[in-house]
Design a protein around this motif. Structure first.
Motif, PDB file in Angstrom:
ATOM      1  N   GLU A 128      11.967   4.670  13.341  1.00  9.22           N
ATOM      2  CA  GLU A 128      11.887   3.817  12.067  1.00  9.22           C
ATOM      3  C   GLU A 128      12.070   2.509  12.354  1.00  9.22           C
ATOM      4  O   GLU A 128      13.093   2.052  12.945  1.00  9.22           O
ATOM      5  CB  GLU A 128      13.042   4.523  11.197  1.00  9.22           C
ATOM      6  N   ILE A 129      11.460   1.696  11.579  1.00 14.99           N
ATOM      7  CA  ILE A 129      11.717   0.229  11.649  1.00 14.99           C
ATOM      8  C   ILE A 129      12.652  -0.183  10.753  1.00 14.99           C
ATOM      9  O   ILE A 129      13.070   0.297   9.940  1.00 14.99           O
ATOM     10  CB  ILE A 129      10.447  -0.256  10.959  1.00 14.99           C
ATOM     11  N   ALA A 130      13.602  -1.202  11.441  1.00 17.23           N
ATOM     12  CA  ALA A 130      14.988  -1.662  10.800  1.00 17.23           C
ATOM     13  C   ALA A 130      14.348  -2.564   9.639  1.00 17.23           C
ATOM     14  O   ALA A 130      13.309  -3.254   9.652  1.00 17.23           O
ATOM     15  CB  ALA A 130      15.537  -2.366  11.634  1.00 17.23           C
ATOM     16  N   TYR A 131      15.222  -2.558   8.480  1.00 18.28           N
ATOM     17  CA  TYR A 131      14.720  -3.181   7.145  1.00 18.28           C
ATOM     18  C   TYR A 131      15.241  -4.906   7.701  1.00 18.28           C
ATOM     19  O   TYR A 131      14.500  -5.681   7.254  1.00 18.28           O
ATOM     20  CB  TYR A 131      15.787  -2.750   6.107  1.00 18.28           C
ATOM     21  N   ARG A 132      16.344  -4.840   8.288  1.00 18.16           N
ATOM     22  CA  ARG A 132      16.756  -6.400   8.589  1.00 18.16           C
ATOM     23  C   ARG A 132      16.101  -6.735   9.986  1.00 18.16           C
ATOM     24  O   ARG A 132      16.484  -6.072  10.726  1.00 18.16           O
ATOM     25  CB  ARG A 132      18.323  -6.357   8.698  1.00 18.16           C
ATOM     26  N   HIS A 133      15.368  -7.744   9.955  1.00 14.14           N
ATOM     27  CA  HIS A 133      14.725  -8.178  11.139  1.00 14.14           C
ATOM     28  C   HIS A 133      14.370  -9.622  11.315  1.00 14.14           C
ATOM     29  O   HIS A 133      14.648 -10.266  10.076  1.00 14.14           O
ATOM     30  CB  HIS A 133      13.843  -7.157  11.589  1.00 14.14           C
ATOM     31  N   VAL A 134      14.106 -10.219  12.398  1.00 12.21           N
ATOM     32  CA  VAL A 134      13.348 -11.263  12.455  1.00 12.21           C
ATOM     33  C   VAL A 134      12.012 -11.447  12.921  1.00 12.21           C
ATOM     34  O   VAL A 134      11.788 -10.434  13.812  1.00 12.21           O
ATOM     35  CB  VAL A 134      14.246 -12.130  13.668  1.00 12.21           C
ATOM     36  N   GLY A 135      11.165 -11.880  12.359  1.00 14.22           N
ATOM     37  CA  GLY A 135       9.530 -11.971  12.811  1.00 14.22           C
ATOM     38  C   GLY A 135       9.331 -13.157  13.288  1.00 14.22           C
ATOM     39  O   GLY A 135       9.451 -14.316  12.917  1.00 14.22           O
ATOM     40  N   LEU A 136       8.930 -13.202  14.520  1.00 10.09           N
ATOM     41  CA  LEU A 136       8.219 -14.115  15.175  1.00 10.09           C
ATOM     42  C   LEU A 136       6.948 -14.322  15.767  1.00 10.09           C
ATOM     43  O   LEU A 136       6.287 -13.237  15.779  1.00 10.09           O
ATOM     44  CB  LEU A 136       9.142 -14.395  16.440  1.00 10.09           C
ATOM     45  N   GLN A 137       6.256 -15.521  15.502  1.00 10.69           N
ATOM     46  CA  GLN A 137       5.070 -15.707  15.889  1.00 10.69           C
ATOM     47  C   GLN A 137       4.807 -16.021  17.506  1.00 10.69           C
ATOM     48  O   GLN A 137       5.516 -16.907  17.868  1.00 10.69           O
ATOM     49  CB  GLN A 137       4.200 -16.993  15.474  1.00 10.69           C
ATOM     50  N   VAL A 138       4.187 -15.129  18.372  1.00  6.74           N
ATOM     51  CA  VAL A 138       4.412 -15.190  19.870  1.00  6.74           C
ATOM     52  C   VAL A 138       3.033 -15.374  20.415  1.00  6.74           C
ATOM     53  O   VAL A 138       1.762 -14.867  19.729  1.00  6.74           O
ATOM     54  CB  VAL A 138       5.183 -14.215  20.655  1.00  6.74           C
ATOM     55  N   VAL A 139       2.803 -15.993  21.514  1.00 10.52           N
ATOM     56  CA  VAL A 139       1.437 -15.972  22.553  1.00 10.52           C
ATOM     57  C   VAL A 139       1.488 -14.946  23.404  1.00 10.52           C
ATOM     58  O   VAL A 139       2.578 -14.343  23.797  1.00 10.52           O
ATOM     59  CB  VAL A 139       1.636 -17.345  23.269  1.00 10.52           C
ATOM     60  N   GLU A 140       0.345 -14.116  23.246  1.00 13.22           N
ATOM     61  CA  GLU A 140       0.272 -12.766  23.942  1.00 13.22           C
ATOM     62  C   GLU A 140       0.751 -12.823  25.469  1.00 13.22           C
ATOM     63  O   GLU A 140       1.530 -12.005  25.916  1.00 13.22           O
ATOM     64  CB  GLU A 140      -1.205 -12.371  23.804  1.00 13.22           C
ATOM     65  N   SER A 141       0.476 -14.019  26.141  1.00  9.97           N
ATOM     66  CA  SER A 141       0.808 -14.092  27.474  1.00  9.97           C
ATOM     67  C   SER A 141       2.361 -13.905  27.616  1.00  9.97           C
ATOM     68  O   SER A 141       2.791 -13.917  28.840  1.00  9.97           O
ATOM     69  CB  SER A 141      -0.023 -15.185  28.071  1.00  9.97           C
ATOM     70  N   ASP A 142       3.218 -14.259  26.641  1.00 14.42           N
ATOM     71  CA  ASP A 142       4.770 -14.545  26.723  1.00 14.42           C
ATOM     72  C   ASP A 142       5.266 -12.932  26.565  1.00 14.42           C
ATOM     73  O   ASP A 142       6.564 -12.836  26.862  1.00 14.42           O
ATOM     74  CB  ASP A 142       4.998 -15.394  25.618  1.00 14.42           C
ATOM     75  N   LEU A 143       4.383 -11.990  26.175  1.00 14.77           N
ATOM     76  CA  LEU A 143       4.993 -10.764  25.748  1.00 14.77           C
ATOM     77  C   LEU A 143       5.860  -9.982  27.130  1.00 14.77           C
ATOM     78  O   LEU A 143       6.900  -9.835  26.773  1.00 14.77           O
ATOM     79  CB  LEU A 143       3.871  -9.817  25.294  1.00 14.77           C
ATOM     80  N   LYS A 144       4.923  -9.890  27.955  1.00 13.94           N
ATOM     81  CA  LYS A 144       5.856  -9.230  29.225  1.00 13.94           C
ATOM     82  C   LYS A 144       6.540 -10.365  29.787  1.00 13.94           C
ATOM     83  O   LYS A 144       7.696 -10.195  30.081  1.00 13.94           O
ATOM     84  CB  LYS A 144       4.514  -8.590  30.260  1.00 13.94           C
ATOM     85  N   SER A 145       6.069 -11.424  30.238  1.00 11.81           N
ATOM     86  CA  SER A 145       6.881 -12.333  31.097  1.00 11.81           C
ATOM     87  C   SER A 145       8.288 -12.925  30.450  1.00 11.81           C
ATOM     88  O   SER A 145       9.114 -13.148  31.157  1.00 11.81           O
ATOM     89  CB  SER A 145       5.997 -13.391  31.534  1.00 11.81           C
ATOM     90  N   PHE A 146       8.192 -13.126  29.193  1.00  6.97           N
ATOM     91  CA  PHE A 146       9.247 -13.611  28.440  1.00  6.97           C
ATOM     92  C   PHE A 146      10.133 -12.563  27.604  1.00  6.97           C
ATOM     93  O   PHE A 146      11.175 -12.215  27.799  1.00  6.97           O
ATOM     94  CB  PHE A 146       8.814 -14.827  27.734  1.00  6.97           C
ATOM     95  N   TYR A 147       9.384 -11.757  26.466  1.00  4.12           N
ATOM     96  CA  TYR A 147      10.103 -10.894  25.974  1.00  4.12           C
ATOM     97  C   TYR A 147      10.467  -9.796  26.458  1.00  4.12           C
ATOM     98  O   TYR A 147      11.552  -9.497  26.244  1.00  4.12           O
ATOM     99  CB  TYR A 147       9.242 -10.720  24.606  1.00  4.12           C
TER     100      TYR A 147
END
Length: 131
Positions: A7-26
């Motif tokens: 289940e998705i949490a109601y309280r959250h932060v939404g961020l705009q990210v570059v696809e290339s950062d998904l694995k290496s950074f996030y």
């Protein structure tokens, strides 16, 4: 259509990210754990964020914080960034925002209303009923 493992949490932060950062950074740096995905349509994207394009959203958790990552491959302004809060009277918050001349978009899904409210600097708040 929402594809989720939990289940998705109601309280959250939404961020705009570059696809290339998904694995290496996030994932590798911050320890982001994917819990689900969704595609945001161009129409809903325009209504909520003022961005006329669809995007993939990755839902997950990062050190206990629920995070939505809006995947784009080039910087956008305005952005998909937002903060989601729960309130005991979300309708009152939306009404006060409208009275103040602020942008308010109401989304109804499964009988539940969610309000997307933006300030003068385009900071967007997703306001949901406290459960």
């Amino acid at each position: 259509e929402l594809n989720t493992k939990m289940e998705i949490a109601y309280r959250h932060v939404g961020l705009q990210v570059v696809e290339s950062d998904l694995k290496s950074f996030y994932e590798e740096v911050l320890g982001f754990e994917l819990t689900g995905t969704m595609r945001l349509s161009p129409e809903e994207s325009e209504a909520i964020f003022g961005i006329s394009r669809g995007t993939d959203i990755l839902f997950g958790v990062c050190h206990g914080l629920a995070v939505e990552l809006f995947v784009v491959n080039s910087p956008l302004s305005p952005t998909f960034g937002h903060i989601c809060i729960e309130a005991t009277q979300p309708h009152a918050i939306a009404a006060a925002a409208m009275d103040g001349g602020y942008r308010v978009h109401t989304r109804s899904r499964n009988g539940v209303e969610t309000f997307f409210i933006s300030d003068s600097n385009h900071n967007t708040f997703e306001v949901k009923a406290k459960v």
